[in-house]
Design an enzyme around this catalytic site. Sequence first.
Site, PDB file in Angstrom:
ATOM      1  N   THR A 164      63.856  76.068  14.065  1.00  0.00           N
ATOM      2  CA  THR A 164      62.994  75.164  14.803  1.00  0.00           C
ATOM      3  C   THR A 164      61.649  75.095  14.070  1.00  0.00           C
ATOM      4  O   THR A 164      61.442  75.814  13.091  1.00  0.00           O
ATOM      5  CB  THR A 164      62.864  75.601  16.276  1.00  0.00           C
ATOM      6  OG1 THR A 164      62.285  74.517  17.013  1.00  0.00           O
ATOM      7  CG2 THR A 164      61.997  76.836  16.446  1.00  0.00           C
ATOM      8  N   ALA A 223      64.510  72.905  24.408  1.00  0.00           N
ATOM      9  CA  ALA A 223      65.477  73.908  24.851  1.00  0.00           C
ATOM     10  C   ALA A 223      65.269  74.087  26.336  1.00  0.00           C
ATOM     11  O   ALA A 223      64.214  73.742  26.867  1.00  0.00           O
ATOM     12  CB  ALA A 223      65.265  75.226  24.117  1.00  0.00           C
ATOM     13  N   GLY A 224      66.287  74.597  27.002  1.00  0.00           N
ATOM     14  CA  GLY A 224      66.155  74.744  28.446  1.00  0.00           C
ATOM     15  C   GLY A 224      66.321  76.183  28.864  1.00  0.00           C
ATOM     16  O   GLY A 224      67.064  76.938  28.257  1.00  0.00           O
ATOM     17  N   HIS A 225      65.578  76.569  29.869  1.00  0.00           N
ATOM     18  CA  HIS A 225      65.766  77.882  30.479  1.00  0.00           C
ATOM     19  C   HIS A 225      66.431  77.670  31.816  1.00  0.00           C
ATOM     20  O   HIS A 225      65.905  76.935  32.651  1.00  0.00           O
ATOM     21  CB  HIS A 225      64.418  78.548  30.726  1.00  0.00           C
ATOM     22  CG  HIS A 225      63.787  79.045  29.484  1.00  0.00           C
ATOM     23  ND1 HIS A 225      62.571  79.644  29.456  1.00  0.00           N
ATOM     24  CD2 HIS A 225      64.229  79.044  28.218  1.00  0.00           C
ATOM     25  CE1 HIS A 225      62.280  79.982  28.216  1.00  0.00           C
ATOM     26  NE2 HIS A 225      63.273  79.619  27.454  1.00  0.00           N
ATOM     27  N   GLY A 269      75.120  89.013  35.915  1.00  0.00           N
ATOM     28  CA  GLY A 269      75.288  87.821  36.740  1.00  0.00           C
ATOM     29  C   GLY A 269      74.055  86.955  36.587  1.00  0.00           C
ATOM     30  O   GLY A 269      73.015  87.431  36.114  1.00  0.00           O
ATOM     31  N   GLY A 296      68.823  81.827  20.624  1.00  0.00           N
ATOM     32  CA  GLY A 296      68.394  81.145  21.853  1.00  0.00           C
ATOM     33  C   GLY A 296      69.521  81.181  22.865  1.00  0.00           C
ATOM     34  O   GLY A 296      70.635  81.648  22.548  1.00  0.00           O
ATOM     35  N   ASP A 297      69.244  80.721  24.080  1.00  0.00           N
ATOM     36  CA  ASP A 297      70.238  80.716  25.164  1.00  0.00           C
ATOM     37  C   ASP A 297      70.752  82.118  25.483  1.00  0.00           C
ATOM     38  O   ASP A 297      71.900  82.294  25.876  1.00  0.00           O
ATOM     39  CB  ASP A 297      71.441  79.809  24.825  1.00  0.00           C
ATOM     40  CG  ASP A 297      71.002  78.406  24.461  1.00  0.00           C
ATOM     41  OD1 ASP A 297      70.107  77.894  25.142  1.00  0.00           O
ATOM     42  OD2 ASP A 297      71.538  77.843  23.498  1.00  0.00           O
TER      43      ASP A 297
END
Length: 425
Positions: free
Chosen positions: A237, A38-40, A416, A11-12
């Site tokens: 998870t 979780a965050g996007h 980037g 993830g991430d």
Amino acid sequence: MVRAVVGANWGDEGKGKITDMLAEKADIVIRFQGGANAGHTIVNNYGKFALHTLPSGVFHQNIMNIIGNGMALDIPKLFKEIKDIESKGVPSPQLMISDRAQVVMPYHIAFDEYEEERLGKASFGSTKSGIAPFYSDKYAKIGIQVCELFDDDVLNERLDKILVLKNSILQNLYKKPLLKKEELLSTLHEYRDMVKPYVGDVSLYLHDALREGKDILLEGQLGTMKDTDHGIYPMVTSSSTLAAYGAVGAGIPPYEIKEIVAVTKAYSSAVGAGDFVSEIDDEDVADELRKRGGDGGEYGATTGRPRRMGWYDCVASKYGCRLQGATEVVLTVLDVLGYLDEIPVCTAYEIDGEKTENFPVTPLLHKAKPVYETLPGWKCDIRGIKKFDDLPENCRKYIKFIEYHLGYPITMISNGPGREDIILR
Ligand code: GDP
């Protein structure tokens, strides 16, 4: 045509950015598993956003964003997120919520907390978003589907069953306050009124969309190593993070998924407990990479916790791509490595004195030691470069080295956090 964007690691990996970028060409974006755990992170013209529940298509006005049946739907968090993006100038997104999605209840979140508290040092490092209790209840058939919010008889009957079980655990195991039926019922009524304008038959909608030749994007959360079946069990998870599950969690035929974009980060990071073979031992070296990593450091988008840092792991990532069924690979956050003189890459594991390039089951993973090859760094900033051939030679060598060990084509390189920081090969 259906395309999936999924994680090949822990993830991430930067899926949010890639999804946001690919969403531009999509008609529909769907979250098919997981919840607000979780965050996007997405950086675009409106600013910087951490989405937890909303699909990443919400910044494009002509896209239909869908909460699939496979998701853990946290209704208050969903609406808070909508308010949040609107307050930053994003026009109201188009949204559809599957009538078969299930609802995260306040007691799921409470049980997540109580269980981590009970486990103490042996805890999973849960984000305490209620995900494990939610999916446990779903498969134990005591969950609540969105469509059921509209039927009080069903809710009454279901709550009676739920209360017996939950209150027995609350009383005897956790010694915490008991649940009250009237309170739960009124919460469910609030939820019903909130979701009402958005509820729909998602699989039928997608069936028609496919017939009309629409482009659909399945948005994965977390990565292969966190998959319940194929990940590092039990440090996983509670839903499948694989592209294959997109068929189930959205309600489409599996053969419609034509492109599977596996996202892998140019170094490794992981959150929570569990074996992490290519973890950097030297705390100073790890800290430097953590501070420079991602966009503003490698800290959890949901929790703010510092992530564990590691070198690129070809063994885990090759396995990650294989289980996803990658048709192409995106290598992200490559710009961050520009400060290093040398870059170790984990190309094999040594387990009980034997070398392997195949990712093992968890008990063997626990014994695995990393085998590194060290590549020379490129010692410059590669942000702003638009063509593969314009990258420094050592940077191209790093990409090709990883590609060789993965055995899957790297078709895009992200240099980037912004939408335009991408090199197509
Ligand atoms: P996700 O859960 O896979 O979407 O990943 P996250 O959003 O949690 O983490 C990725 C982080 O890296 C975010 O802060 C992104 O803005 C950032 N990011 C994504 N791609 C790149 C990249 O190519 N370079 C840099 N420097 N940052 C990136």
